[in-house]
Design an enzyme around this catalytic site. Sequence first.
Site, PDB file in Angstrom:
ATOM      1  N   CYS A   1       0.815  -1.197   0.000  1.00 25.51           N
ATOM      2  CA  CYS A   1       0.000   0.000   0.000  1.00 25.51           C
ATOM      3  C   CYS A   1       0.853   1.252   0.000  1.00 25.51           C
ATOM      4  CB  CYS A   1      -0.911   0.010   1.240  1.00 25.51           C
ATOM      5  SG  CYS A   1      -1.909  -1.490   1.424  1.00 25.51           S
TER       6      CYS A   1
ATOM      7  N   LEU B   1      -3.411  -2.111  -1.904  1.00 17.06           N
ATOM      8  CA  LEU B   1      -3.215  -3.326  -2.687  1.00 17.06           C
ATOM      9  C   LEU B   1      -3.675  -4.474  -1.799  1.00 17.06           C
ATOM     10  CD1 LEU B   1      -2.114  -4.842  -5.192  1.00 17.06           C
ATOM     11  CD2 LEU B   1       0.112  -4.892  -4.057  1.00 17.06           C
TER      12      LEU B   1
ATOM     13  N   GLY C   1       2.222  -2.365   4.638  1.00 19.67           N
ATOM     14  CA  GLY C   1       3.073  -3.480   5.032  1.00 19.67           C
ATOM     15  C   GLY C   1       2.297  -4.734   5.366  1.00 19.67           C
ATOM     16  N   GLU C   2       2.963  -5.638   6.041  1.00 18.76           N
ATOM     17  CA  GLU C   2       2.363  -6.879   6.534  1.00 18.76           C
ATOM     18  C   GLU C   2       2.931  -7.184   7.912  1.00 18.76           C
ATOM     19  OE1 GLU C   2       0.013  -8.406   5.004  1.00 18.76           O
ATOM     20  OE2 GLU C   2       0.209  -7.808   2.894  1.00 18.76           O
TER      21      GLU C   2
ATOM     22  N   ASP D   1      -4.598  -7.432   9.627  1.00 16.08           N
ATOM     23  CA  ASP D   1      -3.478  -7.071  10.502  1.00 16.08           C
ATOM     24  C   ASP D   1      -3.501  -5.584  10.824  1.00 16.08           C
ATOM     25  OD1 ASP D   1      -2.865  -6.430   7.869  1.00 16.08           O
ATOM     26  OD2 ASP D   1      -0.793  -7.125   7.959  1.00 16.08           O
TER      27      ASP D   1
ATOM     28  N   GLY E   1      15.077 -13.258  -1.969  1.00 10.33           N
ATOM     29  CA  GLY E   1      16.241 -13.637  -1.176  1.00 10.33           C
ATOM     30  C   GLY E   1      17.090 -12.469  -0.736  1.00 10.33           C
TER      31      GLY E   1
END
Length: 630
Positions: free
Chosen positions: A2, A51, A76-77, A100, A365
């Site tokens: 977002c 998003l 974020g997450e 969340d 990664g």
Amino acid sequence: MCGIAGIFDTQGTAPPSESVLNAMNQIQFHRGPDEGSIFIDEKVGLAHRRLSIIDISTGQQPLFNKQRNAAIVFNGEVYNFKSLREELIALGFEFQTHSDTEVILQAYCAWGEKSVERLRGMFAYAIWDFDKQRLFVARDRLGIKPLFWSMLDNGQFIFGSELKVLEQHPQLRRDMDPLAVEDFFAFGYIPEPRTIYSQVHKLEPGYCMSLSFGDKAPTIQQYWRVSFADQLTQSEDDIREEMMARLREAVDIRLLAEVPLGAFLSGGVDSSAIVAMMAEIQGDRPVNTCSIGFDVKNFNETEFAELVVDRYKTDHMVEVVSSDDFDLIDQLAELYDEPYADSSAIPTYRVCELARKRVTVCLSGDGGDEVFAGYRRHKWHMLEEKIRSYVPSGMRKPVFNFLGNYYPKMDWAPKFLRAKSTFQALQRDALAAYLHTMSFVPDARREQLYSSSFKQTLGGYHALEVFKRHANEFDGQDALQLIQYLDMKTYLPGDILTKVDRASMAHSLEVRVPLIDHEFLQWSNKIPSHYKLQGNNGKAIFKKALEPKLPHDVLYRDKMGFGVPISKWFRGPLKDKLRQRILHGKMMDSGYFDPAVLNNMVEGHINGTQENGQMLWAMMMFEAFLQRTQ
């Protein structure tokens, strides 16, 4: 993922404008094309672009608690939100969504500003506390998600996910910070907390800030710091076993999504490790993977990616792009807003573009080289440190200064004959030497490049001050840990994570980075250095732990990186554009640079007598920024 934005009138003299807030939000549409909304009252305005990843049906923002005495916008997450939610329910809190976002807000209501310490994930968020008339803003520990802010002359505090968001405010001054210019040409990016504008700042990773009505400046605090203080004492076998268990867990918690999910697969150790973990966790369900190949073998890693694809039967997508894929150069200035010179932004943009054709979330990664000492410069620095230890400090500067001055600069020669830069590094102390190794434009060239008037403006400032500031907080054991620490505080957030955030968000793609999960990273920092760098073998213990999971050729081949052939471009298809931009553009008119030196660097590179590719790329990116802002 977002985008967030906001305006807070701290003095009661300049209420937030709905049209300005809408403009700030709309400019970051690419960060959240699914939904957009704002909240505004007489003191504060909050804006959000969404998003949708988790709780697609009810996770809209700005989000209010049930009592409507607190509101949040969040980018974020948070991966531990389910356990936090259960804890908060036990305390009597009621939830209206399964997101969340609401967990972060209710955690603030329960535990105040200390609640940020309970979050595990990537985030930048702002909470407006109606009762306290107070704004609280926080950024994640490693800087995965960005946060820009400014205190305007009219008393408004503004913030946003990208610099272009703040640029929409008509009261923002766009005076360039000369210290940021020095930082840029030294590092190739502008390290936190500075930005290219004097009036705008980045909130540093692991920091939060608060601002109440009537305050003239925010209170900024560090809530988490990178530490190397404690070291593991168990056997190497036990460390390797625990490492894989912890990595698996860090990957597992990042697989939650209500949208298609996949992974980048470059064929390198780190991305291959993430794919291996995902394959084990998902079982019979194949991992979606994607790779970008190049039409020049020296830049193409797809054959190694295929080894991992074959082993884990991933659902793989690969595209080959031209090694002359330089059409993005002019777009990069718009993408990164301020000068940014990592040329791997081009293939990163392309691989994000490819991934978004199939998935909305991708695991990466990134961070493995910082965590496990995998960069070539780590090996070179430690070799230099060993040599420095053999030569008394009183002799070091005169001896290596003499060799550095008189050894010819043979850019055209094989690497083992190019000792001039090494001699120049050996005469410096550890911090200065590491900066010399990393610099886009080394000290001596910057000294030549800058005009006399610009040097006076700098007032003796040197980019080394960035390293010195961070080194003062280093709590580790040895020289390798020090440069890892510097990377984690500067290169990782300023270059790597900035590159990935802007390139992925340009395509509305969320990227998750398990290797810099803060719990995994903090534990990994306890691994003694001799397990990480063994001779020329960087990431030694990480590779050893992965031997049962990945092919030998993936683990132990030479590192290629994710670069593009910029030196070749500037001697071929881009030489006319290089001359036009650097010698006849705004660089010459800025007053920052010596025109004769610019001309010498450009023509010397084009005719092959000098190797200035990286420096000229930085200049092209700076010129592109100047073009963007005029």
